[in-house]
Design an enzyme around this catalytic site. Structure first.
Site, mmCIF file in Angstrom:
data_model
loop_
_atom_site.group_PDB
_atom_site.id
_atom_site.type_symbol
_atom_site.label_atom_id
_atom_site.label_comp_id
_atom_site.label_asym_id
_atom_site.label_seq_id
_atom_site.Cartn_x
_atom_site.Cartn_y
_atom_site.Cartn_z
ATOM 1 N N CYS A 114 28.323 6.882 72.600
ATOM 2 C CA CYS A 114 28.319 7.431 71.233
ATOM 3 C C CYS A 114 29.650 8.073 70.839
ATOM 4 C CB CYS A 114 27.183 8.427 71.059
ATOM 5 S SG CYS A 114 25.571 7.662 71.242
ATOM 6 N N HIS A 246 28.933 12.718 64.670
ATOM 7 C CA HIS A 246 28.087 11.652 65.216
ATOM 8 C C HIS A 246 26.652 11.958 64.794
ATOM 9 C CE1 HIS A 246 26.024 8.898 67.687
ATOM 10 N NE2 HIS A 246 25.596 9.799 68.557
ATOM 11 N N ASN A 276 20.483 6.824 65.002
ATOM 12 C CA ASN A 276 21.684 6.956 65.822
ATOM 13 C C ASN A 276 22.234 5.560 66.098
ATOM 14 O OD1 ASN A 276 23.562 7.254 67.862
ATOM 15 N ND2 ASN A 276 22.325 8.679 69.082
HETATM 16 N N1 COA Z 1 6.608 10.894 68.915
HETATM 17 C C1 COA Z 1 5.710 11.862 69.135
HETATM 18 N N2 COA Z 1 5.806 12.736 70.165
HETATM 19 C C2 COA Z 1 6.879 12.625 70.969
HETATM 20 C C3 COA Z 1 7.846 11.636 70.798
HETATM 21 C C4 COA Z 1 7.679 10.735 69.717
HETATM 22 N N3 COA Z 1 8.554 9.751 69.454
HETATM 23 N N4 COA Z 1 8.782 11.758 71.749
HETATM 24 C C5 COA Z 1 8.419 12.802 72.509
HETATM 25 N N5 COA Z 1 7.262 13.326 72.040
HETATM 26 C C6 COA Z 1 6.527 14.467 72.551
HETATM 27 C C7 COA Z 1 6.835 14.774 73.995
HETATM 28 O O1 COA Z 1 6.050 13.984 74.852
HETATM 29 C C8 COA Z 1 6.478 16.237 74.083
HETATM 30 O O2 COA Z 1 5.076 16.365 74.181
HETATM 31 P P1 COA Z 1 4.417 17.524 75.090
HETATM 32 O O3 COA Z 1 4.883 18.797 74.468
HETATM 33 O O4 COA Z 1 2.979 17.238 74.944
HETATM 34 O O5 COA Z 1 4.985 17.292 76.459
HETATM 35 C C9 COA Z 1 6.873 16.794 72.703
HETATM 36 O O6 COA Z 1 6.942 15.639 71.846
HETATM 37 C C10 COA Z 1 8.198 17.510 72.697
HETATM 38 O O7 COA Z 1 9.134 16.710 73.396
HETATM 39 P P2 COA Z 1 10.622 17.152 73.584
HETATM 40 O O8 COA Z 1 11.356 16.095 74.328
HETATM 41 O O9 COA Z 1 10.676 18.557 74.106
HETATM 42 O O10 COA Z 1 11.075 17.185 72.057
HETATM 43 P P3 COA Z 1 12.455 17.610 71.438
HETATM 44 O O11 COA Z 1 12.240 18.607 70.373
HETATM 45 O O12 COA Z 1 13.483 17.914 72.483
HETATM 46 O O13 COA Z 1 12.893 16.285 70.691
HETATM 47 C C11 COA Z 1 14.442 14.478 71.020
HETATM 48 C C12 COA Z 1 13.126 15.107 71.436
HETATM 49 C C13 COA Z 1 14.702 13.272 71.878
HETATM 50 C C14 COA Z 1 14.344 14.098 69.560
HETATM 51 C C15 COA Z 1 15.560 15.535 71.199
HETATM 52 O O14 COA Z 1 15.479 16.096 72.475
HETATM 53 C C16 COA Z 1 16.936 14.948 71.034
HETATM 54 O O15 COA Z 1 17.312 14.572 69.949
HETATM 55 N N6 COA Z 1 17.703 14.931 72.113
HETATM 56 C C17 COA Z 1 19.067 14.450 72.067
HETATM 57 C C18 COA Z 1 19.040 12.975 72.056
HETATM 58 C C19 COA Z 1 20.360 12.432 71.742
HETATM 59 O O16 COA Z 1 21.041 12.923 70.890
HETATM 60 N N7 COA Z 1 20.722 11.383 72.457
HETATM 61 C C20 COA Z 1 21.883 10.640 72.209
HETATM 62 C C21 COA Z 1 23.076 11.434 72.496
HETATM 63 S S1 COA Z 1 24.367 10.629 71.723
#
Ligand code: COA
Length: 319
Positions: A114, A246, A276
């Site tokens: 990214c 980004h 993304n």
């Molecule tokens: N739909 C519904 N529920 C989802 C889900 C989806 N697509 N993906 C995860 N969940 C659930 C999880 O299982 C978890 O459930 P639980 O509480 O019962 O265990 C809950 O949602 C919270 O998950 P979590 O991973 O803590 O959520 P978050 O607030 O961290 O959001 C991301 C998840 C991936 C959106 C976030 O962490 C993120 O954006 N991370 C960075 C990713 C990124 O930028 N990557 C590229 C870098 S360039």
């Protein structure tokens, strides 16, 4: 005389097919509400079955050449940032060069996931500053949809396909003020596609991500790169007209905007429409804001990115 590189034109391209959060509700255990609230994404574009990364790159490159009023033969360097090359080799930059019917100039890919576009701009800027090149085509293009396990709701809802490009030309005034690049391979396991050539293609061919951990490192790291960039230029927050981040997650973008004390109407946001798009996200956002008249000549722009590796970096420039 000091040589700088200036942006002569921008371009972009998005595949026609759009996948909404509603479409994803039918594919994986997720909801439109969860995706909107946790990421800010409403929809993303996905390449068609016969559409390749170089197809997207070519369209964005031609668009940028038109904007700059230049011909392909004016280009003397091609740097393409991609994580999803059409082939192992030739590089996507060489495939793009062939499409544009230009011959002989240096052409190579940069792989920084990214952060790829930021890396590619930094490299092209150095070629221009040293007098090696006069007119560089810098492209960020991705078909990341092909690296997704569509049953993994932790990744499949986040990414999209697209391409963006800029033409950088030699100039006696800035232009690009500074670029800052970093990486730390110690984080390789948090965000990766395990399969490769060196390991006999063992391991999953799909993206694996520990999203929560990536999120935390991204926010603190991007805060630091903003400080580093402003300090190196002797500028403060008020000198930045536009942040072009980004586009991974609106919450990460908001955290960086807060760090800069910038209201969100000075931040170019496309994550809602594009998801993304990895190395394509910054040039796509840049092109959109140039074309709709938000970004004007003479304004100071800060681009920043974070991605797999981990890699991170920034570009500070006067448009
Ligand atoms: N739909 C519904 N529920 C989802 C889900 C989806 N697509 N993906 C995860 N969940 C659930 C999880 O299982 C978890 O459930 P639980 O509480 O019962 O265990 C809950 O949602 C919270 O998950 P979590 O991973 O803590 O959520 P978050 O607030 O961290 O959001 C991301 C998840 C991936 C959106 C976030 O962490 C993120 O954006 N991370 C960075 C990713 C990124 O930028 N990557 C590229 C870098 S360039």
């Amino acid at each position: 005389m000091t040589i700088f590189s200036r942006v002569l034109g921008t371009g972009s391209y998005l595949p026609e097919k759009v996948l909404t959060n509603g479409d994803l509700e039918g594919m994986v255990d997720t909801t439109d509400q969860w995706i909107r609230e946790r990421t800010g994404i409403l929809k993303r574009h996905v390449a068609g079955p016969d559409e390749t990364c170089v197809d997207l790159a070519e369209a964005a490159a031609r668009n940028a050449l038109d904007a700059a009023g230049l011909k392909p033969t004016d280009i003397d360097l091609i740097v393409m940032a991609t994580t999803t090359p059409d082939q192992v080799f030739p590089s996507s930059a060489c495939l793009l060069q062939q499409r544009l019917d230009i011959h002989g100039c240096a052409a190579f890919d940069v792989q920084a996931v990214c952060t790829g576009f930021v890396y590619a701009v930094a490299v092209a800027d150095k070629f221009i500053r040293t007098g090696t090149s006069k007119c560089a085509l810098v492209v960020g293009a991705e078909t990341l949809s092909r690296l997704l396990n569509w049953e993994d709701r932790g990744t499949s809802v986040l990414f999209g396909d697209g391409a963006g490009a800029v033409i950088l030309g030699a100039s006696d005034e800035p232009g690009i003020i500074s670029t800052h690049l970093h990486a730390d391979g110690a984080y390789k396991d948090l965000l990766q596609v395990p399969a490769g050539i060196g390991n006999g293609q063992r391991g999953s061919p799909f993206m694996e991500m520990r999203g929560n951990e990536v999120f935390r490192v991204a926010v603190t790291t991007l805060g630091r790169i903003v400080d580093e960039t402003l300090e190196a230029a002797g500028m403060d927050q008020a000198d930045i007209d536009w942040l072009i981040p980004h586009q991974a997650n609106i919450r990460i973008i908001q955290a960086t905007a807060r760090k800069l004390n910038l209201p969100m109407d000075r931040v170019v946001v496309t994550v809602d429409e594009h998801g993304n798009t990895s190395a394509a996200s910054i040039p796509l956002a840049f092109d959109q804001a140039v074309r709709d008249g938000r970004i004007r000549r003479g304004e100071t722009l800060l681009m920043e990115a974070f991605g797999g590796g981990f890699t991170w970096g920034s570009v500070l420039l006067t448009y």
